[in-house]
Scaffold this motif. Sequence first.
Motif, PDB file in Angstrom:
ATOM      1  N   GLN A 133      24.718  32.619  44.800  1.00  0.00           N
ATOM      2  CA  GLN A 133      25.948  32.082  45.378  1.00  0.00           C
ATOM      3  C   GLN A 133      25.666  30.893  46.292  1.00  0.00           C
ATOM      4  OE1 GLN A 133      27.209  35.871  47.089  1.00  0.00           O
ATOM      5  NE2 GLN A 133      28.885  36.019  45.625  1.00  0.00           N
ATOM      6  N   THR A 134      24.702  31.029  47.172  1.00  0.00           N
ATOM      7  CA  THR A 134      24.432  29.960  48.141  1.00  0.00           C
ATOM      8  C   THR A 134      23.795  28.739  47.489  1.00  0.00           C
ATOM      9  OG1 THR A 134      22.379  31.116  48.743  1.00  0.00           O
ATOM     10  CG2 THR A 134      24.304  31.485  50.145  1.00  0.00           C
ATOM     11  N   ASP A 135      23.037  28.927  46.410  1.00  0.00           N
ATOM     12  CA  ASP A 135      22.523  27.775  45.673  1.00  0.00           C
ATOM     13  C   ASP A 135      23.677  26.912  45.155  1.00  0.00           C
ATOM     14  OD1 ASP A 135      19.841  28.209  46.010  1.00  0.00           O
ATOM     15  OD2 ASP A 135      19.498  29.117  44.045  1.00  0.00           O
ATOM     16  N   ILE A 136      24.688  27.564  44.601  1.00  0.00           N
ATOM     17  CA  ILE A 136      25.823  26.821  44.058  1.00  0.00           C
ATOM     18  C   ILE A 136      26.627  26.180  45.182  1.00  0.00           C
ATOM     19  CG2 ILE A 136      27.925  26.962  42.676  1.00  0.00           C
ATOM     20  CD1 ILE A 136      26.702  29.353  41.228  1.00  0.00           C
ATOM     21  N   ILE A 137      26.870  26.931  46.251  1.00  0.00           N
ATOM     22  CA  ILE A 137      27.627  26.405  47.387  1.00  0.00           C
ATOM     23  C   ILE A 137      26.932  25.171  47.962  1.00  0.00           C
ATOM     24  CG2 ILE A 137      28.267  26.912  49.790  1.00  0.00           C
ATOM     25  CD1 ILE A 137      28.872  29.799  48.814  1.00  0.00           C
ATOM     26  N   LYS A 138      25.631  25.249  48.129  1.00  0.00           N
ATOM     27  CA  LYS A 138      24.868  24.110  48.643  1.00  0.00           C
ATOM     28  C   LYS A 138      24.944  22.931  47.678  1.00  0.00           C
ATOM     29  CE  LYS A 138      21.633  22.143  51.271  1.00  0.00           C
ATOM     30  NZ  LYS A 138      21.827  21.810  52.700  1.00  0.00           N
ATOM     31  N   TYR A 174      39.040  37.463  45.207  1.00  0.00           N
ATOM     32  CA  TYR A 174      39.565  37.752  43.871  1.00  0.00           C
ATOM     33  C   TYR A 174      40.965  38.361  43.887  1.00  0.00           C
ATOM     34  CZ  TYR A 174      35.146  36.609  41.690  1.00  0.00           C
ATOM     35  OH  TYR A 174      34.044  35.927  41.235  1.00  0.00           O
ATOM     36  N   PHE A 175      41.364  38.991  44.970  1.00  0.00           N
ATOM     37  CA  PHE A 175      42.631  39.719  44.964  1.00  0.00           C
ATOM     38  C   PHE A 175      43.829  38.803  45.184  1.00  0.00           C
ATOM     39  CE2 PHE A 175      39.332  42.683  46.587  1.00  0.00           C
ATOM     40  CZ  PHE A 175      39.204  43.413  45.426  1.00  0.00           C
ATOM     41  N   GLU A 176      43.613  37.662  45.812  1.00  0.00           N
ATOM     42  CA  GLU A 176      44.676  36.659  45.942  1.00  0.00           C
ATOM     43  C   GLU A 176      44.420  35.471  45.010  1.00  0.00           C
ATOM     44  OE1 GLU A 176      45.039  35.872  50.150  1.00  0.00           O
ATOM     45  OE2 GLU A 176      46.196  37.701  50.468  1.00  0.00           O
ATOM     46  N   THR A 177      43.422  35.608  44.162  1.00  0.00           N
ATOM     47  CA  THR A 177      43.151  34.672  43.060  1.00  0.00           C
ATOM     48  C   THR A 177      42.917  33.246  43.559  1.00  0.00           C
ATOM     49  OG1 THR A 177      44.840  36.013  41.930  1.00  0.00           O
ATOM     50  CG2 THR A 177      43.808  34.280  40.656  1.00  0.00           C
ATOM     51  N   THR A 178      42.127  33.121  44.630  1.00  0.00           N
ATOM     52  CA  THR A 178      41.783  31.789  45.130  1.00  0.00           C
ATOM     53  C   THR A 178      40.316  31.447  44.875  1.00  0.00           C
ATOM     54  OG1 THR A 178      41.214  32.618  47.344  1.00  0.00           O
ATOM     55  CG2 THR A 178      43.515  31.966  46.955  1.00  0.00           C
ATOM     56  N   THR A 179      39.614  32.273  44.136  1.00  0.00           N
ATOM     57  CA  THR A 179      38.177  32.099  43.962  1.00  0.00           C
ATOM     58  C   THR A 179      37.831  30.864  43.126  1.00  0.00           C
ATOM     59  OG1 THR A 179      36.176  33.132  43.089  1.00  0.00           O
ATOM     60  CG2 THR A 179      38.222  33.617  41.952  1.00  0.00           C
ATOM     61  N   ILE A 180      36.714  30.220  43.498  1.00  0.00           N
ATOM     62  CA  ILE A 180      36.116  29.193  42.634  1.00  0.00           C
ATOM     63  C   ILE A 180      34.755  29.641  42.116  1.00  0.00           C
ATOM     64  CG2 ILE A 180      37.307  27.296  43.792  1.00  0.00           C
ATOM     65  CD1 ILE A 180      34.442  26.557  44.941  1.00  0.00           C
ATOM     66  N   GLU A 181      34.280  30.796  42.565  1.00  0.00           N
ATOM     67  CA  GLU A 181      33.021  31.330  42.058  1.00  0.00           C
ATOM     68  C   GLU A 181      33.092  31.415  40.535  1.00  0.00           C
ATOM     69  OE1 GLU A 181      30.290  34.824  43.657  1.00  0.00           O
ATOM     70  OE2 GLU A 181      32.117  35.635  42.756  1.00  0.00           O
ATOM     71  N   PRO A 182      32.014  31.059  39.818  1.00  0.00           N
ATOM     72  CA  PRO A 182      32.056  31.133  38.359  1.00  0.00           C
ATOM     73  C   PRO A 182      32.471  32.518  37.864  1.00  0.00           C
ATOM     74  CG  PRO A 182      30.115  29.925  39.051  1.00  0.00           C
ATOM     75  CD  PRO A 182      30.743  30.472  40.305  1.00  0.00           C
ATOM     76  N   THR A 183      33.396  32.556  36.921  1.00  0.00           N
ATOM     77  CA  THR A 183      33.906  33.816  36.396  1.00  0.00           C
ATOM     78  C   THR A 183      33.799  33.846  34.879  1.00  0.00           C
ATOM     79  OG1 THR A 183      36.190  33.105  36.037  1.00  0.00           O
ATOM     80  CG2 THR A 183      35.617  33.841  38.265  1.00  0.00           C
ATOM     81  N   LEU A 184      34.039  35.025  34.333  1.00  0.00           N
ATOM     82  CA  LEU A 184      34.036  35.177  32.885  1.00  0.00           C
ATOM     83  C   LEU A 184      35.167  34.395  32.247  1.00  0.00           C
ATOM     84  CD1 LEU A 184      33.332  39.011  32.657  1.00  0.00           C
ATOM     85  CD2 LEU A 184      31.708  37.151  32.317  1.00  0.00           C
TER      86      LEU A 184
END
Length: 436
Positions: free
Chosen positions: A41-46, A261-271
């Motif tokens: 996660q932090t690699d991508i954030i950086k 994920y519960f308010e659907t604001t994520t940008i983390e890579p998803t399926l």
Amino acid sequence: MKFGIYFYPWYCEKRWHELPRYHTSLLGEYDSTDISVLNWQTDIIKDCGFDYIIIEVTPINDWGFNTCERTIKNLLPILNKKKIGYSFLIDPAGKEFEHFDNVKKTIQYIEKMQWDKDLIYNTNLPVLFVYAPTKDTMQKINVEYKNIYEVIYPIYLENWGNPTGKDIENDNKNLLNDNSLSLKEQIENYGFVQFWTETSKIEKMNNICAVIPGYDDLLLNRNPQLAPMVFRNRGKTLETQFEKAISLKPDNIIMYGWNEYFETTTIEPTLDYGYLYVDIIKNLILSVKNKKQKNSNYEINCLRKMPMKMKYQYGEQPYLKLSDKYKSQVEIDFIVFKKSLKIEYKVRNTGTIDWNTNGNDVKLGVRFFNGNNVIYEQRIEIGKILINDEKIGKWEFCLDQIKEKVTKISMAMVYEAKFWFSDINSNQEKLWVNNV
């Protein structure tokens, strides 16, 4: 200008199944305490260019605090090593009369654990965030921690320009003292900033702007339903929100969020959408910082660090990048004649697994655009295709079914209800159609 993002360290088996959600991380239902997950996660954030993260902390008496605590213990050394700044978002939660005590206990625990020693600074004080306190709680915090912390209060309110506060949340109606001033004007001096809002309502408050990729909490069945749904529009919303924020020239732009994920604001890579939003925000941030985008290795190298239990996302095969598993070559011949679109296609499975052996999930998807907006979608069923096999077929569609003018058509393979191949860097065909 600096860029931050809200980060949620609370995921465990119970949390993942506590509430309904639309999306699942590319890593599956991970454990937030896992160091290999945190490194990924932090690699991508950086790599995206974020300068700091804001870590959600539940109240100490909340069942999820133990997970947050263990995650933070593993996370902070990683952040320091990678030179990513951090602060905390403290959630008062509980009943109103408990709010200040909950905040105070959480801050005391942060200090006891010495998590406060490397907090980010905004002016000359370390920064903490407290989510949506009532006026009474906010005033007590400002007195208690004056000259110790700069406390910032993110909040969502329905109508930032409403001078009477008619439509704001009941708990916060007492924020208003002067009906001649807008809500924004009255609460900004207290230290409030926007947590998120619709694009048209984005304001710079205390030199901070908030942006989101979208918002949807309808699965939570909240009563009353205060927040509107903000459609993602496949990244267009994020781009327009970011552009609006940049135009206001704040010192900080804070994104909500990395993995909510519960308010659907994520940008983390998803399926569902792969690395789409990561790539968008990286381009946006680096364009502001005048840095050229470089090829990232997090997609390959960091996934190799995943624990074995996370390497079986699909059936019995070892975990591979989705763009390896679901790869295609699509050849298209088409003609538009008298409002009829006629297509001949050849689809080859160049991925690493067979398609549609137990169903018909992989299809050829067609999107119809007016300008940059998707106005209509169709699916073409292609049936079973084994690795390296191909399928040839024809399809015809009457454009009269679409009420708006079509200026562009794109075609790509789609795994129904999960992701478009084009979102995970597989092939996509675009057909430019003029005067249809």
